[in-house]
Design a protein around this motif. Sequence first.
Motif, PDB file in Angstrom:
ATOM      1  N   PRO A 386       0.823  -1.218   0.000  1.00  0.00           N
ATOM      2  CA  PRO A 386       0.000   0.000   0.000  1.00  0.00           C
ATOM      3  C   PRO A 386       0.856   1.267   0.000  1.00  0.00           C
ATOM      4  N   GLN A 387       0.357   2.280  -0.640  1.00  0.00           N
ATOM      5  CA  GLN A 387       1.078   3.542  -0.721  1.00  0.00           C
ATOM      6  C   GLN A 387       1.014   4.286   0.615  1.00  0.00           C
ATOM      7  N   GLY A 388       1.929   5.237   0.777  1.00  0.00           N
ATOM      8  CA  GLY A 388       1.888   6.117   1.928  1.00  0.00           C
ATOM      9  C   GLY A 388       2.608   5.569   3.143  1.00  0.00           C
ATOM     10  N   PRO A 389       2.688   6.389   4.189  1.00  0.00           N
ATOM     11  CA  PRO A 389       3.361   5.964   5.412  1.00  0.00           C
ATOM     12  C   PRO A 389       2.494   4.998   6.207  1.00  0.00           C
ATOM     13  N   VAL A 390       3.084   4.453   7.273  1.00  0.00           N
ATOM     14  CA  VAL A 390       2.353   3.534   8.146  1.00  0.00           C
ATOM     15  C   VAL A 390       1.211   4.288   8.831  1.00  0.00           C
ATOM     16  N   THR A 391       0.030   3.641   8.844  1.00  0.00           N
ATOM     17  CA  THR A 391      -1.125   4.192   9.547  1.00  0.00           C
ATOM     18  C   THR A 391      -1.618   3.185  10.570  1.00  0.00           C
ATOM     19  N   GLU A 392      -2.429   3.636  11.496  1.00  0.00           N
ATOM     20  CA  GLU A 392      -2.900   2.739  12.555  1.00  0.00           C
ATOM     21  C   GLU A 392      -3.855   1.684  12.031  1.00  0.00           C
ATOM     22  N   THR A 393      -4.384   1.844  10.834  1.00  0.00           N
ATOM     23  CA  THR A 393      -5.279   0.834  10.258  1.00  0.00           C
ATOM     24  C   THR A 393      -4.529  -0.233   9.464  1.00  0.00           C
ATOM     25  N   ASN A 404      10.087  -1.424   5.536  1.00  0.00           N
ATOM     26  CA  ASN A 404      11.144  -1.909   4.643  1.00  0.00           C
ATOM     27  C   ASN A 404      11.375  -0.899   3.510  1.00  0.00           C
ATOM     28  N   ARG A 405      10.266  -0.498   2.898  1.00  0.00           N
ATOM     29  CA  ARG A 405      10.332   0.396   1.741  1.00  0.00           C
ATOM     30  C   ARG A 405      11.016   1.718   2.088  1.00  0.00           C
ATOM     31  N   ALA A 406      10.673   2.272   3.243  1.00  0.00           N
ATOM     32  CA  ALA A 406      11.225   3.568   3.619  1.00  0.00           C
ATOM     33  C   ALA A 406      12.739   3.489   3.835  1.00  0.00           C
ATOM     34  N   PHE A 412      19.160   3.249  -0.806  1.00  0.00           N
ATOM     35  CA  PHE A 412      19.515   2.931  -2.191  1.00  0.00           C
ATOM     36  C   PHE A 412      18.835   3.829  -3.222  1.00  0.00           C
ATOM     37  N   GLY A 413      17.860   4.628  -2.809  1.00  0.00           N
ATOM     38  CA  GLY A 413      17.145   5.458  -3.764  1.00  0.00           C
ATOM     39  C   GLY A 413      16.196   4.677  -4.647  1.00  0.00           C
ATOM     40  N   LYS A 414      15.879   3.438  -4.277  1.00  0.00           N
ATOM     41  CA  LYS A 414      14.964   2.592  -5.051  1.00  0.00           C
ATOM     42  C   LYS A 414      13.727   2.288  -4.198  1.00  0.00           C
ATOM     43  N   VAL A 415      12.565   2.180  -4.853  1.00  0.00           N
ATOM     44  CA  VAL A 415      11.307   1.925  -4.160  1.00  0.00           C
ATOM     45  C   VAL A 415      10.855   0.498  -4.435  1.00  0.00           C
ATOM     46  N   ILE A 416      10.632  -0.272  -3.376  1.00  0.00           N
ATOM     47  CA  ILE A 416      10.081  -1.612  -3.544  1.00  0.00           C
ATOM     48  C   ILE A 416       8.560  -1.503  -3.570  1.00  0.00           C
ATOM     49  N   THR A 417       7.922  -2.286  -4.422  1.00  0.00           N
ATOM     50  CA  THR A 417       6.469  -2.178  -4.593  1.00  0.00           C
ATOM     51  C   THR A 417       5.735  -3.483  -4.307  1.00  0.00           C
ATOM     52  N   GLN A 418       6.454  -4.616  -4.241  1.00  0.00           N
ATOM     53  CA  GLN A 418       5.792  -5.911  -4.124  1.00  0.00           C
ATOM     54  C   GLN A 418       6.258  -6.661  -2.880  1.00  0.00           C
ATOM     55  N   PRO A 419       5.319  -7.238  -2.135  1.00  0.00           N
ATOM     56  CA  PRO A 419       5.723  -8.217  -1.124  1.00  0.00           C
ATOM     57  C   PRO A 419       6.130  -9.512  -1.813  1.00  0.00           C
ATOM     58  N   MET A 420       6.459 -10.539  -1.037  1.00  0.00           N
ATOM     59  CA  MET A 420       6.892 -11.811  -1.603  1.00  0.00           C
ATOM     60  C   MET A 420       5.804 -12.874  -1.489  1.00  0.00           C
TER      61      MET A 420
END
Length: 542
Positions: A386-393, A404-406, A412-420
Amino acid sequence: MTTVSDHALRQGAGQVGRTPRGAAAPRRPAEAGPTTVTAEHGDVYVEPGLTPLSAREANRSALTALLDSAGVPHFAVRGTSDHGTVVAVAEEDRDRVLGVVFRGLGQYPGHLSVIDPDAPRPAKPVSSRDPRAWRDVTGARVLQISWSRTDPGRHLLLGHEYGCAIEFWQRQGTYLLAPRANRATWAVAADGGNVLGSARLFSRFVSDWTPRHLAPALPTRPEFLVNCADDIAFPVDAVYTWVDGNEPAWQQRKAQAKGEVYHAESASDARFISRDELRYSVRSLHLFAPWIRNIYIVTDDQVPAWLREGVPGLRIATHREIFRDRSVLPVFNSHAIESQLHHIEGLAEHFLYFNDDMFMGRPVAPHAFFTPNGTARYFPSRNRIPQGPVTETDTPVDAACKNNRALLKERFGKVITQPMEHIPYALRRSAMEEAEQDFPEAWARTAGSRFRAMTDLSPTSSFALYYAALTGRAQPGSMPFTYLQLAVPDLADRLQRLLDGRDQDSFCLNDAFSTPEDIEAQQELLDGFLDSYFPTPSPHER
Protein backbone atom coordinates in the motif's frame (compact mmCIF):
# COMPACT_ATOMS: atom_id res chain seq x y z
CA MET A 1 -8.47 -38.18 2.55
CA THR A 2 -8.33 -40.74 -0.20
CA THR A 3 -5.17 -42.53 -1.25
CA VAL A 4 -3.99 -43.34 -4.76
CA SER A 5 -6.60 -45.81 -5.95
CA ASP A 6 -6.07 -49.06 -7.80
CA HIS A 7 -7.55 -47.32 -10.83
CA ALA A 8 -4.98 -44.56 -10.50
CA LEU A 9 -2.24 -47.15 -10.27
CA ARG A 10 -3.50 -48.78 -13.44
CA GLN A 11 -3.65 -45.45 -15.22
CA GLY A 12 -0.37 -44.11 -13.83
CA ALA A 13 2.05 -46.99 -13.86
CA GLY A 14 4.48 -46.60 -16.70
CA GLN A 15 3.08 -43.31 -17.97
CA VAL A 16 5.70 -40.63 -17.63
CA GLY A 17 3.35 -37.69 -17.99
CA ARG A 18 0.82 -39.03 -15.49
CA THR A 19 3.15 -40.46 -12.86
CA PRO A 20 2.75 -38.61 -9.55
CA ARG A 21 6.11 -37.21 -8.43
CA GLY A 22 7.04 -39.08 -5.33
CA ALA A 23 6.87 -42.79 -6.07
CA ALA A 24 9.78 -45.25 -6.45
CA ALA A 25 11.07 -48.32 -8.38
CA PRO A 26 11.75 -52.03 -7.59
CA ARG A 27 14.56 -53.86 -5.97
CA ARG A 28 17.39 -55.24 -7.97
CA PRO A 29 16.63 -58.62 -9.57
CA ALA A 30 19.33 -60.27 -7.49
CA GLU A 31 17.41 -59.54 -4.27
CA ALA A 32 14.37 -61.23 -2.82
CA GLY A 33 11.17 -60.43 -4.65
CA PRO A 34 9.14 -57.44 -3.37
CA THR A 35 5.38 -57.38 -3.01
CA THR A 36 3.79 -56.43 -6.30
CA VAL A 37 0.51 -55.02 -7.51
CA THR A 38 -0.19 -56.34 -10.99
CA ALA A 39 -1.91 -53.58 -12.90
CA GLU A 40 -3.30 -53.12 -16.39
CA HIS A 41 -0.13 -51.47 -17.70
CA GLY A 42 2.38 -53.56 -15.79
CA ASP A 43 3.66 -54.46 -12.36
CA VAL A 44 4.01 -51.96 -9.52
CA TYR A 45 6.36 -52.86 -6.69
CA VAL A 46 5.39 -51.98 -3.12
CA GLU A 47 8.31 -50.63 -1.15
CA PRO A 48 8.58 -49.07 2.33
CA GLY A 49 10.65 -45.92 2.73
CA LEU A 50 9.94 -44.84 -0.82
CA THR A 51 11.44 -41.59 -2.16
CA PRO A 52 12.20 -40.38 -5.68
CA LEU A 53 15.91 -40.73 -4.96
CA SER A 54 15.54 -44.29 -3.69
CA ALA A 55 13.51 -45.15 -6.80
CA ARG A 56 16.14 -43.70 -9.09
CA GLU A 57 18.99 -45.47 -7.29
CA ALA A 58 17.13 -48.78 -7.15
CA ASN A 59 16.51 -48.73 -10.90
CA ARG A 60 20.14 -47.92 -11.59
CA SER A 61 21.52 -50.55 -9.23
CA ALA A 62 19.12 -53.18 -10.56
CA LEU A 63 20.22 -52.55 -14.13
CA THR A 64 23.94 -52.32 -13.40
CA ALA A 65 23.71 -55.54 -11.36
CA LEU A 66 22.38 -57.24 -14.49
CA LEU A 67 25.23 -55.84 -16.59
CA ASP A 68 27.78 -56.92 -13.97
CA SER A 69 26.34 -60.43 -13.91
CA ALA A 70 27.04 -60.68 -17.65
CA GLY A 71 30.49 -59.08 -17.37
CA VAL A 72 29.46 -56.09 -19.51
CA PRO A 73 31.66 -52.98 -18.91
CA HIS A 74 29.67 -49.82 -18.32
CA PHE A 75 30.01 -46.30 -16.96
CA ALA A 76 27.66 -43.59 -15.71
CA VAL A 77 26.89 -40.68 -18.03
CA ARG A 78 25.98 -37.15 -17.01
CA GLY A 79 22.58 -37.22 -18.66
CA THR A 80 20.21 -34.31 -19.18
CA SER A 81 17.45 -35.72 -16.94
CA ASP A 82 17.71 -35.21 -13.19
CA HIS A 83 15.13 -37.86 -12.34
CA GLY A 84 16.67 -40.88 -14.00
CA THR A 85 20.20 -42.13 -14.55
CA VAL A 86 22.16 -43.11 -17.66
CA VAL A 87 24.75 -45.84 -18.16
CA ALA A 88 26.83 -46.30 -21.29
CA VAL A 89 27.87 -49.59 -22.87
CA ALA A 90 29.83 -50.25 -26.03
CA GLU A 91 27.85 -51.10 -29.16
CA GLU A 92 29.78 -54.34 -29.55
CA ASP A 93 28.25 -55.57 -26.27
CA ARG A 94 24.67 -55.10 -27.49
CA ASP A 95 23.81 -58.81 -27.73
CA ARG A 96 25.00 -59.52 -24.19
CA VAL A 97 23.20 -56.44 -22.88
CA LEU A 98 19.89 -57.31 -24.53
CA GLY A 99 20.16 -60.90 -23.37
CA VAL A 100 20.68 -60.06 -19.72
CA VAL A 101 18.05 -57.30 -19.77
CA PHE A 102 15.54 -59.72 -21.29
CA ARG A 103 16.24 -62.28 -18.58
CA GLY A 104 16.10 -59.68 -15.80
CA LEU A 105 12.80 -58.20 -16.95
CA GLY A 106 11.47 -61.70 -17.37
CA GLN A 107 12.12 -62.45 -13.72
CA TYR A 108 11.02 -59.03 -12.45
CA PRO A 109 8.68 -57.43 -15.01
CA GLY A 110 9.07 -53.72 -15.50
CA HIS A 111 8.77 -51.19 -18.30
CA LEU A 112 10.80 -50.54 -21.40
CA SER A 113 10.94 -47.80 -24.00
CA VAL A 114 13.08 -47.28 -27.09
CA ILE A 115 14.40 -43.71 -27.13
CA ASP A 116 15.03 -42.04 -30.46
CA PRO A 117 17.19 -38.97 -29.72
CA ASP A 118 15.88 -37.31 -32.88
CA ALA A 119 12.18 -37.89 -32.19
CA PRO A 120 10.05 -34.85 -31.32
CA ARG A 121 8.64 -36.57 -28.22
CA PRO A 122 9.69 -39.57 -26.14
CA ALA A 123 8.11 -42.96 -26.76
CA LYS A 124 5.70 -44.22 -24.14
CA PRO A 125 6.97 -47.03 -21.92
CA VAL A 126 5.50 -50.49 -22.47
CA SER A 127 5.25 -53.32 -19.95
CA SER A 128 8.05 -55.80 -20.45
CA ARG A 129 5.37 -58.51 -20.45
CA ASP A 130 4.08 -57.06 -23.73
CA PRO A 131 5.93 -58.40 -26.83
CA ARG A 132 5.63 -54.94 -28.40
CA ALA A 133 8.14 -53.62 -25.85
CA TRP A 134 10.92 -55.62 -27.55
CA ARG A 135 10.03 -54.83 -31.14
CA ASP A 136 12.78 -52.28 -31.93
CA VAL A 137 15.44 -53.00 -29.31
CA THR A 138 17.97 -54.55 -31.69
CA GLY A 139 18.62 -51.23 -33.41
CA ALA A 140 17.91 -48.87 -30.51
CA ARG A 141 20.51 -46.23 -29.69
CA VAL A 142 19.03 -45.78 -26.21
CA LEU A 143 16.78 -47.97 -24.04
CA GLN A 144 15.00 -46.75 -20.92
CA ILE A 145 14.24 -49.41 -18.29
CA SER A 146 12.27 -49.01 -15.09
CA TRP A 147 10.35 -50.80 -12.38
CA SER A 148 7.41 -48.78 -11.05
CA ARG A 149 7.10 -48.51 -7.28
CA THR A 150 4.57 -47.39 -4.73
CA ASP A 151 4.63 -46.99 -0.97
CA PRO A 152 2.69 -49.45 1.24
CA GLY A 153 -0.26 -47.06 1.45
CA ARG A 154 -0.25 -46.56 -2.35
CA HIS A 155 -0.07 -42.80 -2.01
CA LEU A 156 2.99 -42.34 -4.23
CA LEU A 157 3.69 -43.80 -7.63
CA LEU A 158 7.12 -43.48 -9.22
CA GLY A 159 7.44 -44.84 -12.70
CA HIS A 160 9.44 -44.65 -15.90
CA GLU A 161 10.66 -41.12 -15.27
CA TYR A 162 12.94 -42.53 -12.55
CA GLY A 163 14.30 -45.32 -14.72
CA CYS A 164 17.80 -45.99 -15.97
CA ALA A 165 18.73 -45.52 -19.62
CA ILE A 166 21.23 -47.69 -21.46
CA GLU A 167 23.12 -45.83 -24.19
CA PHE A 168 24.98 -47.78 -26.86
CA TRP A 169 28.20 -45.89 -27.63
CA GLN A 170 29.83 -46.47 -31.02
CA ARG A 171 33.56 -47.13 -31.29
CA GLN A 172 35.31 -44.81 -33.72
CA GLY A 173 39.08 -45.04 -33.76
CA THR A 174 40.34 -44.47 -30.22
CA TYR A 175 37.04 -43.01 -29.00
CA LEU A 176 33.58 -44.11 -27.97
CA LEU A 177 30.95 -41.72 -29.33
CA ALA A 178 27.68 -40.92 -27.54
CA PRO A 179 24.35 -41.58 -29.31
CA ARG A 180 22.86 -38.34 -27.95
CA ALA A 181 23.88 -35.19 -26.13
CA ASN A 182 24.69 -35.19 -22.44
CA ARG A 183 25.91 -32.49 -20.05
CA ALA A 184 29.63 -32.91 -20.64
CA THR A 185 31.02 -34.58 -23.76
CA TRP A 186 30.28 -36.43 -26.99
CA ALA A 187 33.27 -38.76 -26.70
CA VAL A 188 35.40 -40.65 -24.21
CA ALA A 189 38.59 -42.65 -24.69
CA ALA A 190 37.63 -46.13 -25.92
CA ASP A 191 40.24 -47.87 -23.79
CA GLY A 192 40.00 -45.52 -20.80
CA GLY A 193 39.33 -46.78 -17.31
CA ASN A 194 36.56 -45.91 -14.89
CA VAL A 195 36.90 -43.56 -11.95
CA LEU A 196 34.42 -42.75 -9.20
CA GLY A 197 32.36 -39.61 -9.65
CA SER A 198 30.26 -37.85 -7.00
CA ALA A 199 26.54 -38.57 -7.26
CA ARG A 200 26.05 -34.79 -7.60
CA LEU A 201 27.46 -35.00 -11.13
CA PHE A 202 24.58 -37.18 -12.30
CA SER A 203 21.57 -35.31 -10.91
CA ARG A 204 20.90 -31.79 -9.71
CA PHE A 205 18.61 -33.30 -7.03
CA VAL A 206 21.72 -34.58 -5.22
CA SER A 207 24.50 -32.69 -3.46
CA ASP A 208 27.84 -33.61 -1.95
CA TRP A 209 26.03 -33.64 1.42
CA THR A 210 23.38 -36.18 0.45
CA PRO A 211 24.03 -39.33 2.54
CA ARG A 212 26.21 -41.74 0.59
CA HIS A 213 23.91 -44.70 1.21
CA LEU A 214 21.18 -42.76 -0.62
CA ALA A 215 23.37 -41.45 -3.44
CA PRO A 216 26.64 -43.35 -3.81
CA ALA A 217 29.51 -42.30 -6.05
CA LEU A 218 29.24 -43.92 -9.46
CA PRO A 219 31.83 -45.46 -11.79
CA THR A 220 32.24 -43.08 -14.70
CA ARG A 221 34.88 -41.77 -17.07
CA PRO A 222 37.32 -38.93 -16.25
CA GLU A 223 35.77 -36.85 -19.01
CA PHE A 224 32.64 -36.47 -16.84
CA LEU A 225 34.43 -35.16 -13.75
CA VAL A 226 34.60 -31.58 -15.00
CA ASN A 227 32.94 -28.77 -13.05
CA CYS A 228 30.34 -27.37 -15.44
CA ALA A 229 29.23 -23.75 -15.43
CA ASP A 230 25.71 -24.71 -14.37
CA ASP A 231 26.75 -26.90 -11.41
CA ILE A 232 25.84 -25.86 -7.87
CA ALA A 233 28.55 -27.20 -5.60
CA PHE A 234 28.09 -24.91 -2.58
CA PRO A 235 26.10 -26.12 0.46
CA VAL A 236 22.51 -25.04 1.02
CA ASP A 237 20.89 -25.31 4.46
CA ALA A 238 17.25 -25.08 5.54
CA VAL A 239 15.99 -23.11 8.55
CA TYR A 240 12.59 -23.36 10.23
CA THR A 241 11.04 -21.31 13.00
CA TRP A 242 8.63 -23.38 15.08
CA VAL A 243 6.55 -23.07 18.24
CA ASP A 244 4.30 -25.45 20.13
CA GLY A 245 1.57 -23.08 21.26
CA ASN A 246 -0.04 -25.80 23.39
CA GLU A 247 2.91 -26.20 25.75
CA PRO A 248 1.94 -24.87 29.24
CA ALA A 249 5.36 -23.35 29.95
CA TRP A 250 5.27 -21.44 26.67
CA GLN A 251 1.69 -20.33 27.29
CA GLN A 252 2.72 -19.02 30.69
CA ARG A 253 5.60 -17.00 29.22
CA LYS A 254 3.28 -15.61 26.58
CA ALA A 255 0.62 -14.69 29.12
CA GLN A 256 3.14 -12.74 31.20
CA ALA A 257 4.19 -10.70 28.18
CA LYS A 258 0.81 -10.35 26.53
CA GLY A 259 0.27 -6.80 27.65
CA GLU A 260 2.61 -5.70 24.86
CA VAL A 261 0.34 -6.86 22.03
CA TYR A 262 0.07 -3.95 19.62
CA HIS A 263 -2.43 -5.20 17.05
CA ALA A 264 -5.28 -7.70 17.27
CA GLU A 265 -3.86 -9.86 14.47
CA SER A 266 -0.63 -10.25 16.44
CA ALA A 267 -2.37 -12.20 19.20
CA SER A 268 -4.28 -14.56 16.87
CA ASP A 269 -4.16 -18.04 18.33
CA ALA A 270 -3.80 -19.50 14.84
CA ARG A 271 -0.39 -17.84 14.54
CA PHE A 272 0.97 -20.09 17.32
CA ILE A 273 -0.84 -23.36 16.61
CA SER A 274 1.28 -26.42 15.89
CA ARG A 275 -0.64 -28.71 13.55
CA ASP A 276 2.34 -31.03 13.11
CA GLU A 277 3.07 -29.34 9.78
CA LEU A 278 6.76 -29.19 10.65
CA ARG A 279 7.06 -32.98 10.64
CA TYR A 280 5.60 -33.12 7.14
CA SER A 281 7.58 -30.15 5.86
CA VAL A 282 10.77 -31.93 6.93
CA ARG A 283 9.44 -35.02 5.17
CA SER A 284 9.01 -32.91 2.04
CA LEU A 285 12.72 -32.09 2.13
CA HIS A 286 13.59 -35.76 2.61
CA LEU A 287 11.42 -36.68 -0.36
CA PHE A 288 11.98 -33.81 -2.74
CA ALA A 289 15.14 -31.89 -1.73
CA PRO A 290 17.75 -34.41 -0.57
CA TRP A 291 20.43 -31.89 -1.59
CA ILE A 292 19.84 -29.87 1.62
CA ARG A 293 22.95 -30.09 3.83
CA ASN A 294 21.62 -29.28 7.30
CA ILE A 295 18.21 -28.44 8.74
CA TYR A 296 18.01 -26.02 11.67
CA ILE A 297 14.81 -25.72 13.71
CA VAL A 298 14.71 -22.47 15.69
CA THR A 299 12.59 -22.78 18.86
CA ASP A 300 11.95 -21.20 22.25
CA ASP A 301 13.56 -24.07 24.20
CA GLN A 302 11.09 -26.52 22.67
CA VAL A 303 11.64 -29.82 20.88
CA PRO A 304 8.94 -31.44 18.71
CA ALA A 305 7.68 -34.64 20.30
CA TRP A 306 8.23 -36.59 17.09
CA LEU A 307 11.85 -35.49 16.63
CA ARG A 308 14.66 -38.00 16.96
CA GLU A 309 17.52 -35.89 18.21
CA GLY A 310 21.14 -36.66 17.44
CA VAL A 311 20.57 -37.75 13.84
CA PRO A 312 23.09 -35.98 11.59
CA GLY A 313 21.61 -33.32 9.36
CA LEU A 314 19.17 -31.68 11.79
CA ARG A 315 19.74 -29.54 14.88
CA ILE A 316 17.63 -27.47 17.26
CA ALA A 317 18.79 -23.85 17.59
CA THR A 318 17.24 -22.03 20.55
CA HIS A 319 16.37 -18.36 20.83
CA ARG A 320 18.94 -18.05 23.61
CA GLU A 321 21.59 -19.28 21.19
CA ILE A 322 20.86 -16.93 18.30
CA PHE A 323 19.71 -13.68 19.92
CA ARG A 324 22.60 -11.27 20.32
CA ASP A 325 20.67 -9.31 22.96
CA ARG A 326 19.20 -11.94 25.26
CA SER A 327 17.62 -9.31 27.46
CA VAL A 328 14.74 -9.00 24.98
CA LEU A 329 13.71 -12.63 25.49
CA PRO A 330 11.17 -14.14 25.52
CA VAL A 331 9.78 -13.00 22.17
CA PHE A 332 6.61 -14.15 20.42
CA ASN A 333 7.13 -12.17 17.24
CA SER A 334 8.23 -14.00 14.11
CA HIS A 335 9.80 -10.80 12.76
CA ALA A 336 12.02 -10.59 15.85
CA ILE A 337 13.06 -14.22 15.61
CA GLU A 338 13.74 -13.99 11.88
CA SER A 339 16.01 -11.01 12.44
CA GLN A 340 18.45 -13.32 14.24
CA LEU A 341 18.55 -16.36 11.94
CA HIS A 342 21.92 -15.44 10.44
CA HIS A 343 23.45 -15.88 13.89
CA ILE A 344 22.90 -19.65 13.84
CA GLU A 345 26.26 -21.25 14.41
CA GLY A 346 27.46 -23.19 11.37
CA LEU A 347 24.73 -21.89 9.05
CA ALA A 348 25.68 -21.94 5.36
CA GLU A 349 26.02 -18.72 3.37
CA HIS A 350 23.12 -19.93 1.19
CA PHE A 351 20.03 -21.11 3.02
CA LEU A 352 16.28 -21.50 2.61
CA TYR A 353 14.00 -20.16 5.28
CA PHE A 354 10.74 -22.04 5.77
CA ASN A 355 7.72 -21.25 7.85
CA ASP A 356 6.50 -24.61 9.13
CA ASP A 357 3.47 -24.38 6.83
CA MET A 358 5.63 -24.36 3.68
CA PHE A 359 6.32 -27.60 1.79
CA MET A 360 8.20 -28.83 -1.24
CA GLY A 361 5.59 -30.32 -3.57
CA ARG A 362 7.73 -32.39 -5.93
CA PRO A 363 11.45 -32.89 -6.66
CA VAL A 364 13.05 -29.46 -6.85
CA ALA A 365 16.71 -28.68 -7.60
CA PRO A 366 18.67 -25.99 -5.73
CA HIS A 367 18.76 -24.14 -9.05
CA ALA A 368 15.14 -23.15 -8.36
CA PHE A 369 16.39 -20.99 -5.49
CA PHE A 370 19.98 -20.06 -6.39
CA THR A 371 21.92 -19.54 -9.59
CA PRO A 372 25.16 -21.50 -10.04
CA ASN A 373 27.18 -18.39 -9.15
CA GLY A 374 25.35 -18.13 -5.83
CA THR A 375 22.82 -15.42 -6.62
CA ALA A 376 19.61 -15.94 -4.63
CA ARG A 377 16.21 -15.95 -6.32
CA TYR A 378 13.23 -14.17 -4.80
CA PHE A 379 9.59 -14.51 -5.83
CA PRO A 380 7.63 -11.23 -5.95
CA SER A 381 3.90 -11.35 -5.30
CA ARG A 382 1.28 -10.02 -7.69
CA ASN A 383 0.08 -7.87 -4.78
CA ARG A 384 1.38 -4.37 -4.15
CA ILE A 385 2.54 -2.69 -0.96
CA PRO A 386 0.00 0.00 0.00
CA GLN A 387 1.08 3.54 -0.72
CA GLY A 388 1.89 6.12 1.93
CA PRO A 389 3.36 5.96 5.41
CA VAL A 390 2.35 3.53 8.15
CA THR A 391 -1.12 4.19 9.55
CA GLU A 392 -2.90 2.74 12.55
CA THR A 393 -5.28 0.83 10.26
CA ASP A 394 -2.44 -1.09 8.57
CA THR A 395 -1.96 -4.72 9.42
CA PRO A 396 1.43 -5.55 10.94
CA VAL A 397 2.38 -7.22 7.64
CA ASP A 398 1.65 -4.08 5.60
CA ALA A 399 3.31 -1.88 8.20
CA ALA A 400 6.49 -3.95 8.03
CA CYS A 401 6.51 -3.73 4.22
CA LYS A 402 6.16 0.04 4.43
CA ASN A 403 9.01 0.21 6.95
CA ASN A 404 11.14 -1.91 4.64
CA ARG A 405 10.33 0.40 1.74
CA ALA A 406 11.22 3.57 3.62
CA LEU A 407 14.62 2.32 4.79
CA LEU A 408 15.63 0.83 1.45
CA LYS A 409 14.57 3.98 -0.42
CA GLU A 410 16.65 6.09 1.94
CA ARG A 411 19.68 3.83 1.53
CA PHE A 412 19.52 2.93 -2.19
CA GLY A 413 17.14 5.46 -3.76
CA LYS A 414 14.96 2.59 -5.05
CA VAL A 415 11.31 1.92 -4.16
CA ILE A 416 10.08 -1.61 -3.54
CA THR A 417 6.47 -2.18 -4.59
CA GLN A 418 5.79 -5.91 -4.12
CA PRO A 419 5.72 -8.22 -1.12
CA MET A 420 6.89 -11.81 -1.60
CA GLU A 421 4.95 -14.96 -2.33
CA HIS A 422 4.72 -17.62 0.37
CA ILE A 423 7.54 -19.64 -1.17
CA PRO A 424 10.63 -20.75 0.83
CA TYR A 425 12.86 -17.69 1.04
CA ALA A 426 16.30 -18.08 -0.52
CA LEU A 427 18.64 -16.04 1.66
CA ARG A 428 22.28 -15.04 1.79
CA ARG A 429 23.73 -15.02 5.28
CA SER A 430 26.17 -12.26 4.37
CA ALA A 431 23.34 -10.03 3.14
CA MET A 432 21.49 -10.38 6.44
CA GLU A 433 24.66 -9.63 8.40
CA GLU A 434 25.29 -6.49 6.37
CA ALA A 435 21.68 -5.37 6.60
CA GLU A 436 21.86 -5.61 10.39
CA GLN A 437 25.05 -3.52 10.35
CA ASP A 438 23.61 -0.94 7.94
CA PHE A 439 20.35 -0.48 9.88
CA PRO A 440 21.29 -1.24 13.51
CA GLU A 441 18.50 0.79 15.13
CA ALA A 442 15.66 -0.62 13.03
CA TRP A 443 17.07 -4.11 13.31
CA ALA A 444 17.43 -3.91 17.10
CA ARG A 445 13.94 -2.42 17.42
CA THR A 446 12.50 -5.37 15.47
CA ALA A 447 14.50 -7.90 17.48
CA GLY A 448 13.25 -6.36 20.73
CA SER A 449 9.58 -6.34 19.75
CA ARG A 450 8.00 -9.18 21.69
CA PHE A 451 4.84 -9.17 19.60
CA ARG A 452 4.36 -7.88 16.10
CA ALA A 453 4.50 -4.09 16.15
CA MET A 454 3.94 -1.34 13.65
CA THR A 455 7.64 -0.45 13.82
CA ASP A 456 8.83 -3.93 12.71
CA LEU A 457 10.77 -4.81 9.61
CA SER A 458 10.01 -8.13 7.93
CA PRO A 459 13.63 -9.35 7.77
CA THR A 460 13.41 -12.61 5.85
CA SER A 461 10.21 -12.39 3.83
CA SER A 462 11.12 -9.06 2.23
CA PHE A 463 13.86 -6.85 3.64
CA ALA A 464 16.86 -9.20 3.36
CA LEU A 465 15.73 -10.36 -0.08
CA TYR A 466 15.53 -6.82 -1.47
CA TYR A 467 18.73 -5.83 0.32
CA ALA A 468 20.48 -8.75 -1.39
CA ALA A 469 18.98 -7.71 -4.74
CA LEU A 470 20.05 -4.09 -4.35
CA THR A 471 23.59 -5.20 -3.48
CA GLY A 472 23.88 -7.62 -6.41
CA ARG A 473 23.22 -10.91 -4.62
CA ALA A 474 19.62 -11.71 -5.57
CA GLN A 475 17.38 -11.60 -8.61
CA PRO A 476 13.66 -12.23 -9.25
CA GLY A 477 12.50 -15.70 -10.18
CA SER A 478 9.33 -17.70 -10.71
CA MET A 479 8.11 -21.09 -9.52
CA PRO A 480 4.93 -23.18 -9.81
CA PHE A 481 3.41 -22.90 -6.34
CA THR A 482 0.10 -22.83 -4.47
CA TYR A 483 -0.91 -20.69 -1.51
CA LEU A 484 -3.89 -22.22 0.24
CA GLN A 485 -5.65 -20.38 3.04
CA LEU A 486 -7.17 -23.01 5.35
CA ALA A 487 -10.14 -20.85 6.34
CA VAL A 488 -11.99 -21.44 3.06
CA PRO A 489 -15.29 -23.31 2.71
CA ASP A 490 -14.05 -25.63 -0.06
CA LEU A 491 -10.84 -26.67 1.73
CA ALA A 492 -11.43 -30.40 1.15
CA ASP A 493 -11.76 -29.94 -2.62
CA ARG A 494 -8.69 -27.73 -2.85
CA LEU A 495 -6.56 -30.16 -0.87
CA GLN A 496 -7.73 -33.02 -3.06
CA ARG A 497 -6.81 -31.14 -6.25
CA LEU A 498 -3.38 -30.43 -4.83
CA LEU A 499 -2.94 -34.10 -3.91
CA ASP A 500 -4.17 -35.39 -7.26
CA GLY A 501 -2.07 -32.96 -9.29
CA ARG A 502 1.27 -33.04 -7.44
CA ASP A 503 2.39 -30.47 -9.99
CA GLN A 504 3.58 -27.64 -7.74
CA ASP A 505 7.21 -27.08 -6.78
CA SER A 506 6.08 -25.74 -3.41
CA PHE A 507 2.92 -24.92 -1.52
CA CYS A 508 1.89 -23.13 1.65
CA LEU A 509 -1.04 -24.10 3.90
CA ASN A 510 -1.62 -20.88 5.81
CA ASP A 511 -3.97 -20.56 8.78
CA ALA A 512 -3.55 -16.91 9.78
CA PHE A 513 -7.31 -16.31 9.75
CA SER A 514 -8.56 -19.55 11.30
CA THR A 515 -10.89 -19.35 14.29
CA PRO A 516 -10.92 -21.88 17.15
CA GLU A 517 -14.15 -23.24 15.69
CA ASP A 518 -12.43 -23.93 12.36
CA ILE A 519 -9.44 -25.74 13.73
CA GLU A 520 -10.88 -29.17 14.59
CA ALA A 521 -12.54 -29.66 11.20
CA GLN A 522 -9.45 -28.39 9.40
CA GLN A 523 -7.19 -30.72 11.35
CA GLU A 524 -9.04 -33.83 10.24
CA LEU A 525 -8.67 -32.81 6.61
CA LEU A 526 -5.02 -31.85 7.05
CA ASP A 527 -4.09 -35.11 8.77
CA GLY A 528 -5.33 -37.17 5.85
CA PHE A 529 -3.87 -34.84 3.24
CA LEU A 530 -0.38 -34.64 4.79
CA ASP A 531 -0.18 -38.39 5.39
CA SER A 532 -1.13 -39.02 1.78
CA TYR A 533 1.16 -36.41 0.24
CA PHE A 534 4.17 -37.24 2.42
CA PRO A 535 3.81 -40.89 3.49
CA THR A 536 7.54 -41.59 3.91
CA PRO A 537 8.99 -40.58 7.30
CA SER A 538 12.25 -38.68 7.36
CA PRO A 539 15.23 -40.17 9.25
CA HIS A 540 14.67 -37.48 11.89
CA GLU A 541 11.41 -38.98 13.18
CA ARG A 542 11.11 -41.28 16.15
